[in-house]
Scaffold this motif. Structure first.
Motif, PDB file in Angstrom:
ATOM      1  N   THR A   5       0.684  -1.108   0.106  1.00  0.00           N
ATOM      2  CA  THR A   5      -0.032   0.035   0.006  1.00  0.00           C
ATOM      3  C   THR A   5       0.629   1.504   0.028  1.00  0.00           C
ATOM      4  O   THR A   5       0.474   2.361  -0.566  1.00  0.00           O
ATOM      5  N   ASN A   6       1.972   1.165   0.657  1.00  0.00           N
ATOM      6  CA  ASN A   6       2.929   2.623   0.806  1.00  0.00           C
ATOM      7  C   ASN A   6       4.473   1.933   0.697  1.00  0.00           C
ATOM      8  O   ASN A   6       5.040   2.090   1.634  1.00  0.00           O
ATOM      9  N   PRO A   7       4.713   1.623  -0.536  1.00  0.00           N
ATOM     10  CA  PRO A   7       6.190   1.140  -0.709  1.00  0.00           C
ATOM     11  C   PRO A   7       7.142   2.176  -0.257  1.00  0.00           C
ATOM     12  O   PRO A   7       8.182   1.890   0.400  1.00  0.00           O
ATOM     13  N   GLY A   8       6.723   3.345  -0.413  1.00  0.00           N
ATOM     14  CA  GLY A   8       7.578   4.595  -0.019  1.00  0.00           C
ATOM     15  C   GLY A   8       7.803   4.570   1.368  1.00  0.00           C
ATOM     16  O   GLY A   8       8.953   5.051   1.835  1.00  0.00           O
ATOM     17  N   VAL A   9       6.874   4.310   2.145  1.00  0.00           N
ATOM     18  CA  VAL A   9       6.891   4.625   3.590  1.00  0.00           C
ATOM     19  C   VAL A   9       7.758   3.266   4.106  1.00  0.00           C
ATOM     20  O   VAL A   9       8.539   3.416   5.060  1.00  0.00           O
ATOM     21  N   LEU A  10       7.659   2.105   3.561  1.00  0.00           N
ATOM     22  CA  LEU A  10       8.436   1.060   4.028  1.00  0.00           C
ATOM     23  C   LEU A  10       9.846   1.114   3.528  1.00  0.00           C
ATOM     24  O   LEU A  10      10.977   0.749   4.488  1.00  0.00           O
ATOM     25  N   GLU A  11      10.218   1.683   2.385  1.00  0.00           N
ATOM     26  CA  GLU A  11      11.475   1.880   2.142  1.00  0.00           C
ATOM     27  C   GLU A  11      12.177   3.065   3.203  1.00  0.00           C
ATOM     28  O   GLU A  11      13.378   2.983   3.645  1.00  0.00           O
ATOM     29  N   LEU A  12      11.412   4.008   3.733  1.00  0.00           N
ATOM     30  CA  LEU A  12      11.868   4.985   4.700  1.00  0.00           C
ATOM     31  C   LEU A  12      12.130   4.082   6.033  1.00  0.00           C
ATOM     32  O   LEU A  12      13.084   4.438   6.811  1.00  0.00           O
ATOM     33  N   ALA A  13      11.140   3.108   6.184  1.00  0.00           N
ATOM     34  CA  ALA A  13      11.238   2.480   7.464  1.00  0.00           C
ATOM     35  C   ALA A  13      12.271   1.454   7.563  1.00  0.00           C
ATOM     36  O   ALA A  13      13.147   1.374   8.787  1.00  0.00           O
ATOM     37  N   GLU A  14      13.055   1.012   6.424  1.00  0.00           N
ATOM     38  CA  GLU A  14      14.353   0.212   6.390  1.00  0.00           C
ATOM     39  C   GLU A  14      15.270   1.314   6.834  1.00  0.00           C
ATOM     40  O   GLU A  14      16.521   0.909   7.420  1.00  0.00           O
ATOM     41  N   ARG A  15      15.543   2.460   6.741  1.00  0.00           N
ATOM     42  CA  ARG A  15      16.178   3.420   7.213  1.00  0.00           C
ATOM     43  C   ARG A  15      16.251   4.182   8.545  1.00  0.00           C
ATOM     44  O   ARG A  15      17.023   4.791   8.884  1.00  0.00           O
ATOM     45  N   THR A  16      15.213   3.990   9.040  1.00  0.00           N
ATOM     46  CA  THR A  16      14.542   4.685  10.425  1.00  0.00           C
ATOM     47  C   THR A  16      15.016   3.680  11.690  1.00  0.00           C
ATOM     48  O   THR A  16      14.444   2.516  11.748  1.00  0.00           O
ATOM     49  N   GLU A  17      15.881   4.034  12.434  1.00  0.00           N
ATOM     50  CA  GLU A  17      16.143   3.515  13.566  1.00  0.00           C
ATOM     51  C   GLU A  17      15.200   3.689  14.619  1.00  0.00           C
ATOM     52  O   GLU A  17      14.563   4.695  14.805  1.00  0.00           O
ATOM     53  N   CYS A  18      14.936   2.697  15.503  1.00  0.00           N
ATOM     54  CA  CYS A  18      13.961   2.722  16.536  1.00  0.00           C
ATOM     55  C   CYS A  18      14.346   3.434  17.658  1.00  0.00           C
ATOM     56  O   CYS A  18      15.464   2.896  18.370  1.00  0.00           O
ATOM     57  N   PRO A  19      13.740   4.448  18.173  1.00  0.00           N
ATOM     58  CA  PRO A  19      14.277   5.031  19.452  1.00  0.00           C
ATOM     59  C   PRO A  19      14.141   4.306  20.695  1.00  0.00           C
ATOM     60  O   PRO A  19      15.170   4.369  21.392  1.00  0.00           O
TER      61      PRO A  19
END
Length: 594
Positions: free
Chosen positions: A135-149
């Motif tokens: 549904t939001n491949p762009g969001v998944l791509e960003l999630a791959e690069r986002t560290e969990c606080p």
């Protein structure tokens, strides 16, 4: 509003139907305006009539909890408990303290069980890697690069790792949550014999044999759940905060005016005598404080006010009006006048007919709460957000493990096998200075309330063990059924407000009306044209999905509806106005109802 004739290629008519639930099959019908990237119109429907209020008439009131527990196959114990509360009031029964601690432990286990399996195994699917990729491949791509606080607390390095852990059947966290649901069901059965239709719960108390071993068995399972929930809360905080960052404006998905109702739950046996005359006092002593919250402000936390304000409107539902019928109750036990549209006076007169969205289209009536001026379409926010909000504002709960501060709820969990003592704080959500009730905050509150229920259960276990060690092991008080009585029971089902109203005449049930959260949340447009909460929250919800209309999956709408914890779809059918099916999306089988 632009019509489909004017812009036929920019509107998609969507239907979620059926979604099995306690009062029938839930259907959500919507029209999507792709040019405006929002939902243009929404209707909530129920296609099945159940009729419990009809066949309860003439029954022995002592059977009420056994019968009404069958209203639902997942929260039947909530109905049984609420019915027992109403019976206690009618009979003048006050259970021993130990019995109330046992009932509280059972209800706390039910909250933990149901919120866990719903949030992690059903809502979580809407945020899993496979769904986001579709549904939001762009969001998944960003999630791959986002560290969990909060990676140190839950063990997932990136947001995408969290999403992968939520993949159905194969995800690490998905499987772990399934194991927890088994533990929590065992906890309930220890207290009340059987899940979800209790076999040891009665008016006057319980038939459970209370021993130190019983509560020890419960506590060993509870501590494993406490360990688990220390991972749940920070993981969901990271996931939901990420969506706000990744999709600016996502605060508007599923958002509606803050009109929250909470009827309170988990009685304190030191104060609860089940009398109507003292209901305001013992209601405010509950470990989840009742309240009506309007635009972020607490309007009342008195159960008498809450009770007298309930109105059942018909609106767009398939019933004949009962205006002109003889009222069952003209005044409550305190002498306050009772409205003809109150559940005590309701007559259920079904009138089957063809569904017409311009007229009658559902078996769900339109419960409203009258504040003295307006008939408010309250929602439960799925249960937890209303419970936490009301409890926080009331500021009355302070038992060490949990504390209401007036603006937040603090939850203190002790050290467990591999995790240190932990404190969580649920804060009243806001956005741009305004109180916020939307899809993600309803979901977030569900994680925090799992921790809240676990913390309360720790306290209840301590109190129950203290009773046993002092030799106060009685768990039931005898009672007599009166010839005439009016009574009510208030509690919180998993998904929110639950009330049972009973009238006894000649020793038999003359009128009985249970109102669980679904009629409030799924109510239809009332006689004044005011939409119900599902309808209101979905209408005007923005669309952030990246797919074009011909591949549209409706994930933002699904998140909005599911945030209320309705019964869940085994399949979602999306089709154009002409009847051509675009997509058939299968989700995991529904575990919940109500």
């Amino acid at each position: 509003m632009t019509t489909s004739k004017e812009r036929p290629r920019e509107l998609v008519e969507m239907a979620w139907d059926p979604i099995t639930r306690i009062v029938g099959s839930l259907g959500i019908y919507a029209k999507i305006d792709f040019a405006a990237r929002e939902v243009a119109e929404c209707y909530s429907t129920s296609s099945i009539f159940r009729g419990y209020s009809i066949f309860m008439k003439g029954k022995d009131p002592r059977d009420a909890h056994f019968i009404t527990s069958r209203i639902c196959g997942i929260c039947g114990d909530n109905h049984a408990t609420c019915s027992v509360y109403a019976q206690n009031m009618a009979y003048g029964a006050r259970p021993p303290a130990l019995a109330e601690w046992i009932i509280n432990l059972g209800e706390a286990a039910e909250y933990m069980f149901d919120h866990n399996i719903y949030q992690e195994n059903l809502v979580g699917v809407d945020f899993c890697e496979k769904m986001v990729a579709a549904t939001n491949p762009g969001v998944l791509e960003l999630a791959e690069r986002t560290e969990c606080p909060h990676a140190a607390e839950h063990g997932f390095r990136t947001i995408a790792d969290i999403m992968r852990s939520l993949n159905p059947l194969e995800g690490e966290f998905y499987r772990e949550a399934l194991m927890m649901s088994r533990l929590t069901r065992e906890m309930f059965c220890l207290m009340e014999g059987r899940h979800v239709h209790p076999s040891t719960l009665y008016p006057g108390g319980v038939g459970t044999v209370a021993t130190v071993q019983l509560f020890t068995d419960y506590l060993t399972r509870l501590m494993r759940y406490v360990e688990f929930v220390k991972k749940v809360v920070p993981m969901h905080d990271d996931l939901f905060d990420f969506f706000y960052d990744a999709l600016p404006g996502y605060q508007q998905v599923g958002r509606r005016r803050v009109l929250l109702g909470c009827w309170g739950s988990l009685n304190d046996p030191e104060h609860c005598d089940f009398t109507y005359q003292n209901m305001d006092d013992w209601g405010r002593r509950m470990f989840v404080t009742p309240g009506v919250v309007v635009d972020g402000n607490l309007v009342t936390n008195g159960l008498v006010d809450i009770n007298l304000g309930i109105r059942i409107l018909l609106g767009s539902s398939y019933y004949d009006d009962w205006a002109g019928q003889e009222p069952f109750v003209t005044h409550d036990p305190l002498g306050n006048p009772v409205d003809m549209r109150h559940p005590w006076n309701q007559h259920t007169i079904p009138r089957p007919q063809k569904r017409d969205f311009k007229d009658k289209y559902s078996w769900v009536m339109s419960p409203r709460w009258f504040d003295g001026k307006d008939l408010l379409p309250l929602d439960t926010g799925g249960g937890p957000i209303a419970r936490l909000w009301s409890t926080a504002l009331s500021g009355k709960v302070d038992i060490g493990y949990v504390k209401a501060t007036g603006h937040s709820v603090q939850i203190n969990l002790p050290r467990t096998a591999t995790r240190p003592e932990t404190t969580f704080e649920w804060k009243i959500p806001t956005y741009q200075g305004e109180p916020l009730s939307n899809a993600l905050e309803r979901d977030r509150a569900r994680s925090y309330f799992q921790a809240y229920a676990a913390a309360c259960a720790l306290y209840f276990t301590e109190r129950a063990l203290d009773e046993v060690r002092r030799g106060r092991t009685q768990t039931w008080e005898p009672f007599e059924v009166p010839e005439e009585a009016v009574s009510c029971g208030f509690t919180e089902a998993v998904r929110g407000v639950l009330s049972h109203h009973m009238v006894i005449r000649n020793g038999r049930i003359a009128n009985y009306h249970p109102y669980p959260p679904t009629p409030w949340n799924a109510s239809v447009r009332d006689v004044y044209g005011v939409p119900g909460p599902y309808e209101d929250a979905v209408q005007n919800t923005p669309i952030f999905e990246e797919n074009p209309p011909d591949a549209f999956k409706g994930i933002d709408i699904m998140r909005a509806v599911r945030s209320f914890d309705p019964c869940l779809p085994c399949g979602v059918h999306m089709y154009l106005g002409g009847g051509k099916e675009l997509r058939k999306l299968h989700t995991p089988h529904a575990f919940g109802a109500g």
